[in-house]
Design a protein around this motif. Structure first.
Motif, PDB file in Angstrom:
ATOM      1  N   VAL A 220       0.832  -1.204   0.000  1.00 55.29           N
ATOM      2  CA  VAL A 220       0.000   0.000   0.000  1.00 55.29           C
ATOM      3  C   VAL A 220       0.866   1.252   0.000  1.00 55.29           C
ATOM      4  CG1 VAL A 220      -1.724   1.314   1.304  1.00 55.29           C
ATOM      5  CG2 VAL A 220      -1.897  -1.181   1.164  1.00 55.29           C
ATOM      6  N   LEU A 221       1.845   1.303   0.885  1.00 51.86           N
ATOM      7  CA  LEU A 221       2.695   2.486   0.988  1.00 51.86           C
ATOM      8  C   LEU A 221       3.470   2.734  -0.306  1.00 51.86           C
ATOM      9  CD1 LEU A 221       3.723   4.779   2.777  1.00 51.86           C
ATOM     10  CD2 LEU A 221       5.518   3.235   3.596  1.00 51.86           C
ATOM     11  N   ASN A 222       4.016   1.679  -0.898  1.00 51.80           N
ATOM     12  CA  ASN A 222       4.756   1.834  -2.142  1.00 51.80           C
ATOM     13  C   ASN A 222       3.858   2.339  -3.261  1.00 51.80           C
ATOM     14  OD1 ASN A 222       7.189   0.965  -1.038  1.00 51.80           O
ATOM     15  ND2 ASN A 222       6.848  -1.175  -1.578  1.00 51.80           N
ATOM     16  N   ALA A 223       2.665   1.749  -3.376  1.00 51.08           N
ATOM     17  CA  ALA A 223       1.751   2.137  -4.451  1.00 51.08           C
ATOM     18  C   ALA A 223       1.270   3.574  -4.288  1.00 51.08           C
ATOM     19  CB  ALA A 223       0.557   1.179  -4.492  1.00 51.08           C
ATOM     20  N   TRP A 224       0.887   3.953  -3.083  1.00 48.35           N
ATOM     21  CA  TRP A 224       0.410   5.315  -2.843  1.00 48.35           C
ATOM     22  C   TRP A 224       1.561   6.317  -2.907  1.00 48.35           C
ATOM     23  CZ3 TRP A 224      -4.438   7.475  -0.879  1.00 48.35           C
ATOM     24  CH2 TRP A 224      -5.519   6.595  -1.024  1.00 48.35           C
TER      25      TRP A 224
ATOM     26  N   LEU B  76       2.183   8.259   7.440  1.00 49.23           N
ATOM     27  CA  LEU B  76       1.493   9.527   7.179  1.00 49.23           C
ATOM     28  C   LEU B  76       2.472  10.587   6.688  1.00 49.23           C
ATOM     29  CD1 LEU B  76      -0.753   9.535  10.366  1.00 49.23           C
ATOM     30  CD2 LEU B  76      -1.609   9.411   8.019  1.00 49.23           C
ATOM     31  N   ARG B  77       3.631  10.660   7.321  1.00 46.75           N
ATOM     32  CA  ARG B  77       4.623  11.670   6.929  1.00 46.75           C
ATOM     33  C   ARG B  77       5.153  11.399   5.512  1.00 46.75           C
ATOM     34  NH1 ARG B  77       5.672  15.062  10.916  1.00 46.75           N
ATOM     35  NH2 ARG B  77       5.332  14.409  13.085  1.00 46.75           N
ATOM     36  N   ILE B  78       5.368  10.125   5.187  1.00 47.35           N
ATOM     37  CA  ILE B  78       5.837   9.780   3.841  1.00 47.35           C
ATOM     38  C   ILE B  78       4.819  10.199   2.798  1.00 47.35           C
ATOM     39  CG2 ILE B  78       6.312   7.840   2.290  1.00 47.35           C
ATOM     40  CD1 ILE B  78       7.599   6.409   4.692  1.00 47.35           C
ATOM     41  N   LEU B  79       3.551   9.891   3.031  1.00 48.05           N
ATOM     42  CA  LEU B  79       2.511  10.222   2.057  1.00 48.05           C
ATOM     43  C   LEU B  79       2.288  11.731   1.968  1.00 48.05           C
ATOM     44  CD1 LEU B  79      -0.101   7.371   2.677  1.00 48.05           C
ATOM     45  CD2 LEU B  79       1.636   7.552   0.885  1.00 48.05           C
ATOM     46  N   LEU B  80       2.285  12.404   3.115  1.00 44.25           N
ATOM     47  CA  LEU B  80       2.107  13.857   3.091  1.00 44.25           C
ATOM     48  C   LEU B  80       3.255  14.534   2.351  1.00 44.25           C
ATOM     49  CD1 LEU B  80       0.731  14.439   6.686  1.00 44.25           C
ATOM     50  CD2 LEU B  80      -0.366  15.235   4.584  1.00 44.25           C
ATOM     51  N   ARG B  81       4.467  14.058   2.573  1.00 46.23           N
ATOM     52  CA  ARG B  81       5.615  14.637   1.887  1.00 46.23           C
ATOM     53  C   ARG B  81       5.516  14.406   0.377  1.00 46.23           C
ATOM     54  NH1 ARG B  81       9.593  18.410   3.057  1.00 46.23           N
ATOM     55  NH2 ARG B  81      10.980  18.342   1.237  1.00 46.23           N
TER      56      ARG B  81
ATOM     57  N   LEU C  53       3.287  24.543   2.762  1.00 48.82           N
ATOM     58  CA  LEU C  53       2.468  23.605   3.535  1.00 48.82           C
ATOM     59  C   LEU C  53       3.315  22.436   4.024  1.00 48.82           C
ATOM     60  CD1 LEU C  53      -0.283  22.755   4.595  1.00 48.82           C
ATOM     61  CD2 LEU C  53      -0.708  21.628   2.403  1.00 48.82           C
ATOM     62  N   ALA C  54       4.236  21.967   3.193  1.00 48.12           N
ATOM     63  CA  ALA C  54       5.103  20.850   3.594  1.00 48.12           C
ATOM     64  C   ALA C  54       5.889  21.198   4.848  1.00 48.12           C
ATOM     65  CB  ALA C  54       6.050  20.496   2.450  1.00 48.12           C
ATOM     66  N   ALA C  55       6.360  22.451   4.926  1.00 48.67           N
ATOM     67  CA  ALA C  55       7.135  22.875   6.094  1.00 48.67           C
ATOM     68  C   ALA C  55       6.275  22.874   7.353  1.00 48.67           C
ATOM     69  CB  ALA C  55       7.712  24.265   5.853  1.00 48.67           C
ATOM     70  N   GLN C  56       5.024  23.290   7.224  1.00 42.54           N
ATOM     71  CA  GLN C  56       4.137  23.318   8.382  1.00 42.54           C
ATOM     72  C   GLN C  56       3.784  21.896   8.835  1.00 42.54           C
ATOM     73  OE1 GLN C  56       4.098  26.231   9.469  1.00 42.54           O
ATOM     74  NE2 GLN C  56       4.804  27.125   7.534  1.00 42.54           N
TER      75      GLN C  56
ATOM     76  N   PRO D 212      -3.730  14.805  14.535  1.00 43.04           N
ATOM     77  CA  PRO D 212      -3.424  15.886  13.598  1.00 43.04           C
ATOM     78  C   PRO D 212      -2.820  15.433  12.270  1.00 43.04           C
ATOM     79  CG  PRO D 212      -2.850  16.569  15.811  1.00 43.04           C
ATOM     80  CD  PRO D 212      -3.238  15.121  15.903  1.00 43.04           C
ATOM     81  N   LEU D 213      -1.897  14.476  12.284  1.00 42.07           N
ATOM     82  CA  LEU D 213      -1.297  14.014  11.030  1.00 42.07           C
ATOM     83  C   LEU D 213      -2.317  13.283  10.163  1.00 42.07           C
ATOM     84  CD1 LEU D 213       2.231  12.721  12.129  1.00 42.07           C
ATOM     85  CD2 LEU D 213       1.722  14.704  10.686  1.00 42.07           C
TER      86      LEU D 213
END
Length: 329
Positions: free
Chosen positions: A140-144, A176-181, A192-195, A252-253
């Motif tokens: 899932v993580l790799n695909a997303w 979550l951090r990997i996908l958000l980044r 937004l990435a910095a916040q 929050p994440l």
């Protein structure tokens, strides 16, 4: 298998010669050349579609040397399979399905997330063919993570199924951090990435834990306000467009991934604005007193106890939290 990037990929190819093959390497090279030149795309299928065929026999083995004849013979069954392929996005897929079709990568990601959430991912033969990863979550993580430009639409698909909240709730902080980044980089959202990167890994009690420690007199919304950093606004920047986050018990994440992702699908001009990044900063309280806010969350979660059956007003609970925080500061 057509992979959604306009290319066909064969995971396993078995070559057999009826009369023996004096030069196996020559046969392999001839086959590879024919496959590389072949135009096997069904004319009706969008270039972004993902078609996964379980098994396909060579319908014209003798015509391999004449690539045009072989291509024509192979294209016909591929077209037939694409038209009769099962659509996981539309319903259950029969166990004997010979092909599955996703109309785009976002639809595929949504179906993948859905199967991961209900524990059926490893039972689907097409995921083993399409994806890489040592385990279900890695797949899932790799695909997303490899297709961040499709994440907003994939989350929209999940939201329409009522599974978006469940999906993000199942993802840990590192995922979550990997996908958000990946998403913020893909959509050039540097501010937004910095916040988002500065948001601590807050831990919020699960709904079951809240029910066992907080009386029914305190509503779910009040509980979330208590467990979030001191002074955190009740309304997130995406609340108007992403009501799914409200009262969902997301940290929050998790809220950021769901909120930002669906904002990019529903109001992209707002999500990519500087004012939105500023609003996220204010919402997440990324101020110099972040350390104190983090301590406040820990005090609330670990040291403030409300006995089931006792009735407390919201102000009384906040007062107890403030007293504990002052004692530790």
């Amino acid at each position: 298998m057509k992979d959604g990037d306009g290319e066909f990929r064969i995971n396993r190819l078995i070559l057999r010669s009826r009369h023996g093959c004096p030069d196996p390497l020559l046969l392999q090279m001839r086959t590879a050349s024919a496959l590389n030149r072949a135009e096997l795309q069904p004319p009706w299928l969008p270039a972004c579609a993902v078609l996964c065929i379980r098994r396909l026999r060579n319908p014209a083995p003798a015509s391999l040397s004449a690539s045009w004849a072989w291509e024509s013979a192979v294209a016909a069954p591929i077209d037939h399979l694409s038209r009769s392929a099962a659509r996981p996005a539309l319903g259950a897929v029969p166990a004997n399905a010979e092909a599955v079709l996703f109309m785009d990568r976002a639809e595929m990601l949504a179906c993948l997330a859905s199967d991961w959430c209900d524990g059926s991912l490893t039972d689907r033969w097409w995921w083993r063919s399409l994806l890489k990863g040592a385990d279900s979550w890695s797949m899932v993580l790799n695909a997303w993570g490899d297709a961040p430009e499709y994440v907003p639409a994939a989350l929209e698909h999940l939201a329409n199924r009522g599974m978006a909240v469940q999906f993000v709730r199942n993802i840990g902080s590192s995922g979550l951090r990997i996908l958000l980044r990946s998403v913020t980089d893909s959509f050039a959202m540097a501010e937004l990435a910095a916040q988002v990167a500065a948001i601590p890994d807050f831990v919020i009690a699960s709904p079951a834990e809240r029910e066992s420690t907080i009386t029914d007199e305190v509503t779910a919304r009040e509980t979330e306000a208590i467990l979030l950093p001191d002074g955190l606004p009740h309304t997130a920047p995406w609340q108007r467009w992403v009501p799914e986050c409200s009262g969902a018990g997301l940290n929050p994440l998790q809220q950021c991934l769901l909120g930002v992702g669906l904002m990019l699908a529903r109001a992209p001009h707002v999500a990519r604005s500087l004012s939105f990044a500023t609003a996220v900063r204010q919402w997440s309280r990324l101020e110099p007193d972040t350390e104190r806010n983090t301590e406040h969350v820990q005090v609330t979660a670990e040291e403030v106890h409300v006995t089931v059956g006792e009735s407390f007003s919201q102000s009384e609970v906040h007062a107890a939290v403030s007293t504990k925080a002052e004692q530790r500061s």
